[in-house]
Design a protein around this motif. Structure first.
Motif, PDB file in Angstrom:
ATOM      1  N   GLU A 163       0.831  -1.207   0.000  1.00  0.00           N
ATOM      2  CA  GLU A 163       0.000   0.000   0.000  1.00  0.00           C
ATOM      3  C   GLU A 163       0.864   1.255   0.000  1.00  0.00           C
ATOM      4  N   GLU A 164       1.980   1.241   0.730  1.00  0.00           N
ATOM      5  CA  GLU A 164       2.869   2.406   0.730  1.00  0.00           C
ATOM      6  C   GLU A 164       3.488   2.628  -0.651  1.00  0.00           C
ATOM      7  N   ILE A 165       3.844   1.531  -1.344  1.00  0.00           N
ATOM      8  CA  ILE A 165       4.415   1.674  -2.691  1.00  0.00           C
ATOM      9  C   ILE A 165       3.400   2.297  -3.640  1.00  0.00           C
ATOM     10  N   ALA A 166       2.146   1.847  -3.567  1.00  0.00           N
ATOM     11  CA  ALA A 166       1.101   2.430  -4.427  1.00  0.00           C
ATOM     12  C   ALA A 166       0.915   3.913  -4.124  1.00  0.00           C
ATOM     13  N   ALA A 167       0.938   4.285  -2.831  1.00  0.00           N
ATOM     14  CA  ALA A 167       0.806   5.702  -2.453  1.00  0.00           C
ATOM     15  C   ALA A 167       1.988   6.509  -2.973  1.00  0.00           C
ATOM     16  N   LYS A 168       3.203   5.951  -2.886  1.00  0.00           N
ATOM     17  CA  LYS A 168       4.384   6.658  -3.381  1.00  0.00           C
ATOM     18  C   LYS A 168       4.330   6.841  -4.896  1.00  0.00           C
TER      19      LYS A 168
END
Length: 397
Positions: A163-168
Motif C-alpha cells: 500500500e505504501e508503494i502504491a501511495a508513493k
C-alpha cells in the motif's frame, strides 16, 4: 538556414530525449512487474520455508524435550548409582577409619571433614550441571519464540508495504504533473523575458550607434575645421612670405638691372657671364618654389581625400553591422518562436495515451537520417511503427 538547422537539431534532441524517457519508463514498468512477480514468488517460497522451518522446529523441540527427559532420567539413575557407590565407599571408609580411630582420632576427624567437603562439592557440581541444562533449554525456547514473532511481523510489514508503494507511485505521478506545469510556466516566463531583453538590447544598440555616429560626426567636423583653419593660416603665411620675397626680389632686380646696365657699359665679358649665371639661378629658384607649393597643395588634397574615404568606410561598416544585427535578431526570434511551438507540441503529446499523435508529430518534423535511425530504434523498443527513411536505406538508394 544555420539557425533553423540549430533549432531543428535542438527539437530533435528534445524528441529523442522524450522517447528515451518513455523507453526508460516502459523498462521501469516492465522491471517493476517482474519485481512484483519475483516478490510474489519469494513471498510464497518464504512462507513455505517458514512453514517447513516451523514444523522442523516443532519436531526438534519435541525431540529436545525427549532428550532432556532421558538425560534427566539418566542423570537421576547415575545420581542414585553414585549415591549407592558413595554410600558403600562411605561404609567401607568408616569401617577402615573405625579400625584406626583409637590411634588417630585427630586424623580421623580431619578425614571426615574432608570427605564431607568432597561429597558436598560433588552434589553442587551435579546440581550446577542440571541448572545449566535447564537454563539453556529455557533460553532456546525463548529465542525460538522471538524468531517466530519476528517472521510474522515481517510478513505483516510486507503486506502493508505494498500500500505504501502504491501511495508513493501516485505521489510521484502528481509530482511529475506539477513539475511539467511549472516547467511550462518557466519556459513562457523565460521566453517573455528573452523578448524584453532583445528589445532592450536593440534599443541600446540603436542609441549607441546614434551616439557613435554623432561623436564621429562632431569629431570629424572639428578636425576638418581645425585642418581648414591651419591650412588657411599656413596659406596666408606662405602668401605673405611670397609677397615679401617677391617685393625683395623686385627691389634686388631693379638694383641688379641698374648694376647690369652699368656693367654692360663698362664691364668686361667675364662680368657679363657672371650676371647671366645669376639670372639662371634666380629662374631655377622660382621654378623650385612653384613645384614645392604644388606638391604641398597636392599632399593636402590627398590627406583630405583619405579622411573622406575613411569616414565613408566607417559609415559603411556601421550600416552593415546594424543590418546584420537586425537580420540576426529577426532569424533568432523566428527560430525561437518555431522552437517554442515545437516544444509546445511535444509537451502536448508527451503524456498522451494515443501513440498516433507522437507518430504524426515525428513525420511532420522531418528529422535527419541519423536522428531517424535513433528514433526508429526507440520506437521499435516502444512497439510503435517506424518513420522516414533510415541512413542505410538512403545510401542503398
Amino acid at each position: 538556414a544555420r539557425m533553423a538547422k540549430i533549432a531543428k537539431d535542438d527539437v530533435q534532441n528534445v524528441v529523442i530525449q522524450e522517447l528515451v524517457t518513455k523507453v526508460i519508463a516502459k523498462r521501469s514498468a516492465h522491471r517493476q512487474e517482474e519485481a512484483h512477480k519475483r516478490m510474489e514468488a519469494l513471498l510464497k517460497s518464504r512462507d513455505d520455508d517458514l512453514q517447513a522451518r516451523k514444523k522442523a522446529a516443532e519436531k526438534k523441540q519435541d525431540k529436545i524435550r525427549d532428550v532432556l527427559a532421558k538425560a534427566d532420567q539418566r542423570k537421576m539413575e547415575h545420581s542414585l548409582e553414585m549415591q549407592e557407590t558413595l554410600r558403600k565407599n562411605n561404609e567401607r571408609a568408616e569401617a577402615q577409619i573405625q579400625a584406626i580411630a583409637d590411634a588417630r582420632l585427630g586424623g580421623r576427624q580431619a578425614n571426615q571433614e574432608r570427605f564431607e567437603q568432597i561429597w558436598k562439592r560433588q552434589e553442587d557440581f551435579a546440581q550446577s550441571l542440571f541448572d545449566g541444562r535447564k537454563a539453556h533449554y529455557a533460553e532456546f525456547c525463548d529465542k525460538m519464540d522471538r524468531k517466530t514473532q519476528m517472521l510474522e511481523d515481517r510478513l505483516a510489514a510486507r503486506l502493508s508495504h505494498a500500500e505504501e508503494i502504491a501511495a508513493k507511485q501516485q505521489k510521484c505521478m502528481d509530482n511529475v504533473k506539477e513539475y511539467q506545469r511549472q516547467k511550462q510556466e518557466d519556459a513562457e516566463t523565460r521566453y517573455l523575458q528573452s523578448l524584453a531583453h532583445h528589445k532592450e538590447c536593440a534599443d541600446k544598440r540603436a542609441s549607441d550607434r546614434d551616439t557613435a555616429v554623432k561623436n564621429y560626426s562632431t569629431r570629424n567636423l572639428k578636425r576638418k575645421q581645425g585642418h581648414e583653419a591651419r591650412y588657411d593660416r599656413i596659406q596666408k603665411e606662405i602668401n605673405q612670405e611670397n609677397a615679401k620675397k617677391t617685393e625683395e626680389f623686385e627691389k634686388r632686380m631693379d638694383e641688379f638691372e641698374k648694376t647690369r646696365a652699368t656693367a654692360k657699359a663698362a664691364a668686361s665679358a667675364q662680368l657679363q657671364h657672371f650676371f647671366d649665371h645669376r639670372d639662371h639661378m634666380v629662374e631655377l629658384t622660382q621654378t623650385n618654389r612653384q613645384r614645392l607649393r604644388r606638391a604641398h597643395h597636392h599632399a593636402v588634397q590627398e590627406q583630405l581625400a583619405k579622411l573622406s574615404m575613411m569616414r565613408e568606410k566607417v559609415q559603411v561598416l556601421q550600416n552593415a553591422k546594424s543590418e546584420a544585427d537586425k537580420r540576426r535578431m529577426t532569424v533568432m526570434s523566428k527560430c525561437a518562436v518555431e522552437k517554442m511551438h515545437l516544444n509546445d507540441r511535444i509537451d502536448r503529446v508527451k503524456n498522451s495515451k494515443d501513440p498516433e499523435k507522437m507518430q504524426r508529430m515525428l513525420e511532420d518534423l522531418g528529422p535527419d537520417a541519423d536522428a531517424v535511425e535513433r528514433i526508429n530504434e526507440l520506437l521499435k523498443e516502444l512497439g510503435m511503427d517506424v518513420i522516414g527513411v533510415t541512413k542505410e536505406e538512403e545510401e542503398g538508394k
